[in-house]
Design a protein around this motif. Structure first.
Motif, PDB file in Angstrom:
ATOM      1  N   SER A   9     -57.023   1.064 -18.284  1.00  0.00           N
ATOM      2  CA  SER A   9     -58.250   0.932 -18.651  1.00  0.00           C
ATOM      3  C   SER A   9     -58.994  -0.222 -17.753  1.00  0.00           C
ATOM      4  N   ARG A  10     -60.283  -0.640 -17.786  1.00  0.00           N
ATOM      5  CA  ARG A  10     -60.658  -1.644 -16.948  1.00  0.00           C
ATOM      6  C   ARG A  10     -59.937  -2.896 -16.806  1.00  0.00           C
ATOM      7  N   GLY A  11     -59.604  -3.357 -15.692  1.00  0.00           N
ATOM      8  CA  GLY A  11     -58.466  -4.374 -15.733  1.00  0.00           C
ATOM      9  C   GLY A  11     -57.398  -4.367 -16.177  1.00  0.00           C
ATOM     10  N   HIS A  12     -57.073  -3.375 -16.706  1.00  0.00           N
ATOM     11  CA  HIS A  12     -55.345  -3.122 -16.985  1.00  0.00           C
ATOM     12  C   HIS A  12     -55.041  -1.754 -16.435  1.00  0.00           C
ATOM     13  N   PRO A  13     -54.806  -1.631 -15.044  1.00  0.00           N
ATOM     14  CA  PRO A  13     -54.346  -0.422 -14.354  1.00  0.00           C
ATOM     15  C   PRO A  13     -52.788   0.026 -15.078  1.00  0.00           C
ATOM     16  N   VAL A  14     -52.711   1.325 -15.068  1.00  0.00           N
ATOM     17  CA  VAL A  14     -51.466   1.976 -15.350  1.00  0.00           C
ATOM     18  C   VAL A  14     -50.149   1.569 -14.411  1.00  0.00           C
ATOM     19  N   HIS A  15     -49.214   0.959 -15.311  1.00  0.00           N
ATOM     20  CA  HIS A  15     -47.961   0.341 -14.706  1.00  0.00           C
ATOM     21  C   HIS A  15     -47.232   1.487 -13.748  1.00  0.00           C
ATOM     22  N   PRO A  16     -46.589   1.233 -12.709  1.00  0.00           N
ATOM     23  CA  PRO A  16     -46.073   2.206 -11.628  1.00  0.00           C
ATOM     24  C   PRO A  16     -45.084   3.238 -12.490  1.00  0.00           C
ATOM     25  N   LEU A  17     -44.381   2.675 -13.435  1.00  0.00           N
ATOM     26  CA  LEU A  17     -43.311   3.247 -14.248  1.00  0.00           C
ATOM     27  C   LEU A  17     -44.079   4.380 -15.120  1.00  0.00           C
ATOM     28  N   GLN A  18     -45.291   3.890 -15.715  1.00  0.00           N
ATOM     29  CA  GLN A  18     -45.956   4.911 -16.518  1.00  0.00           C
ATOM     30  C   GLN A  18     -46.761   5.789 -15.557  1.00  0.00           C
ATOM     31  N   THR A  19     -46.999   5.687 -14.471  1.00  0.00           N
ATOM     32  CA  THR A  19     -47.597   6.694 -13.429  1.00  0.00           C
ATOM     33  C   THR A  19     -46.302   7.655 -13.326  1.00  0.00           C
ATOM     34  N   ARG A  20     -45.322   7.209 -13.029  1.00  0.00           N
ATOM     35  CA  ARG A  20     -44.163   8.419 -12.640  1.00  0.00           C
ATOM     36  C   ARG A  20     -43.869   9.066 -13.929  1.00  0.00           C
ATOM     37  N   MET A  21     -43.898   8.467 -15.180  1.00  0.00           N
ATOM     38  CA  MET A  21     -43.820   9.224 -16.341  1.00  0.00           C
ATOM     39  C   MET A  21     -45.006  10.260 -16.426  1.00  0.00           C
ATOM     40  N   ASN A  22     -46.171   9.675 -16.291  1.00  0.00           N
ATOM     41  CA  ASN A  22     -47.349  10.679 -16.135  1.00  0.00           C
ATOM     42  C   ASN A  22     -47.110  12.026 -15.455  1.00  0.00           C
ATOM     43  N   ARG A  23     -46.400  11.706 -14.287  1.00  0.00           N
ATOM     44  CA  ARG A  23     -45.971  12.828 -13.467  1.00  0.00           C
ATOM     45  C   ARG A  23     -45.101  13.966 -13.806  1.00  0.00           C
ATOM     46  N   ALA A  24     -44.301  13.329 -14.700  1.00  0.00           N
ATOM     47  CA  ALA A  24     -43.253  14.024 -15.296  1.00  0.00           C
ATOM     48  C   ALA A  24     -43.670  14.913 -16.242  1.00  0.00           C
ATOM     49  N   ILE A  25     -44.524  14.247 -16.964  1.00  0.00           N
ATOM     50  CA  ILE A  25     -45.289  14.878 -18.227  1.00  0.00           C
ATOM     51  C   ILE A  25     -46.053  16.158 -17.616  1.00  0.00           C
ATOM     52  N   ALA A  26     -46.924  15.920 -16.649  1.00  0.00           N
ATOM     53  CA  ALA A  26     -47.711  16.806 -16.134  1.00  0.00           C
ATOM     54  C   ALA A  26     -47.271  18.130 -15.705  1.00  0.00           C
ATOM     55  N   THR A  27     -45.819  17.886 -15.258  1.00  0.00           N
ATOM     56  CA  THR A  27     -45.207  19.150 -15.011  1.00  0.00           C
ATOM     57  C   THR A  27     -44.934  20.062 -16.021  1.00  0.00           C
ATOM     58  N   LEU A  28     -44.930  19.604 -17.182  1.00  0.00           N
ATOM     59  CA  LEU A  28     -44.799  20.322 -18.472  1.00  0.00           C
ATOM     60  C   LEU A  28     -45.843  20.964 -19.056  1.00  0.00           C
ATOM     61  N   ARG A  29     -47.090  19.729 -19.055  1.00  0.00           N
ATOM     62  CA  ARG A  29     -48.186  20.125 -19.591  1.00  0.00           C
ATOM     63  C   ARG A  29     -49.085  21.069 -18.821  1.00  0.00           C
ATOM     64  N   TYR A  30     -48.957  21.289 -17.607  1.00  0.00           N
ATOM     65  CA  TYR A  30     -50.095  22.184 -16.644  1.00  0.00           C
ATOM     66  C   TYR A  30     -49.932  23.712 -17.531  1.00  0.00           C
ATOM     67  N   LYS A  31     -48.811  24.065 -17.569  1.00  0.00           N
ATOM     68  CA  LYS A  31     -48.504  25.462 -17.959  1.00  0.00           C
ATOM     69  C   LYS A  31     -49.349  25.692 -19.245  1.00  0.00           C
ATOM     70  N   VAL A  32     -49.271  24.884 -20.245  1.00  0.00           N
ATOM     71  CA  VAL A  32     -49.656  25.106 -21.478  1.00  0.00           C
ATOM     72  C   VAL A  32     -51.379  24.820 -21.349  1.00  0.00           C
ATOM     73  N   GLU A  33     -51.642  23.789 -20.685  1.00  0.00           N
ATOM     74  CA  GLU A  33     -53.197  23.628 -20.370  1.00  0.00           C
ATOM     75  C   GLU A  33     -53.766  24.664 -19.625  1.00  0.00           C
ATOM     76  N   GLN A  34     -53.265  25.417 -18.856  1.00  0.00           N
ATOM     77  CA  GLN A  34     -53.705  26.652 -18.334  1.00  0.00           C
ATOM     78  C   GLN A  34     -54.072  27.629 -19.092  1.00  0.00           C
ATOM     79  N   GLY A  35     -53.002  27.792 -20.057  1.00  0.00           N
ATOM     80  CA  GLY A  35     -53.390  28.930 -20.948  1.00  0.00           C
ATOM     81  C   GLY A  35     -54.674  28.597 -21.836  1.00  0.00           C
TER      82      GLY A  35
END
Length: 90
Positions: A9-35
């Motif tokens: 959020s404004r003034g509270h960017p995502v932590h680099p560890l959370q960014t890496r977790m977001n990338r890992a989550i995205a590799t699983l979610r994109y298949k479902v979201e495409q459907g």
């Protein structure tokens, strides 16, 4: 986990560890979201056409069936899926 991505959020960017977790989550979610995106576009499911949980569930089940048929057709046409050999009567 619940596979919900972290958001800054404004003034509270995502932590680099959370960014890496977001990338890992995205590799699983994109298949479902495409459907879901295909179902919304091709089958006009941005909004339910019916009232009531049972009718809406039936509508979604028919849409999922249609999506599976669409995917199977595309795989057959691309050659990634071979049709079952027809069984001849003995």
């Amino acid at each position: 986990g619940d596979l919900i991505q972290f958001k800054g959020s404004r003034g509270h960017p995502v932590h680099p560890l959370q960014t890496r977790m977001n990338r890992a989550i995205a590799t699983l979610r994109y298949k479902v979201e495409q459907g879901f995106g295909t179902m919304k576009q091709r089958f006009h499911l941005g909004r339910a056409r019916c009232f009531g949980a049972a009718k809406t569930q039936a509508q979604m089940a028919w849409a999922a069936l249609g999506l599976n048929l669409l995917k199977a057709t595309r795989k057959l046409q691309s050659g990634r899926l071979q049709p079952c050999p027809s069984s001849s009567p003995s």
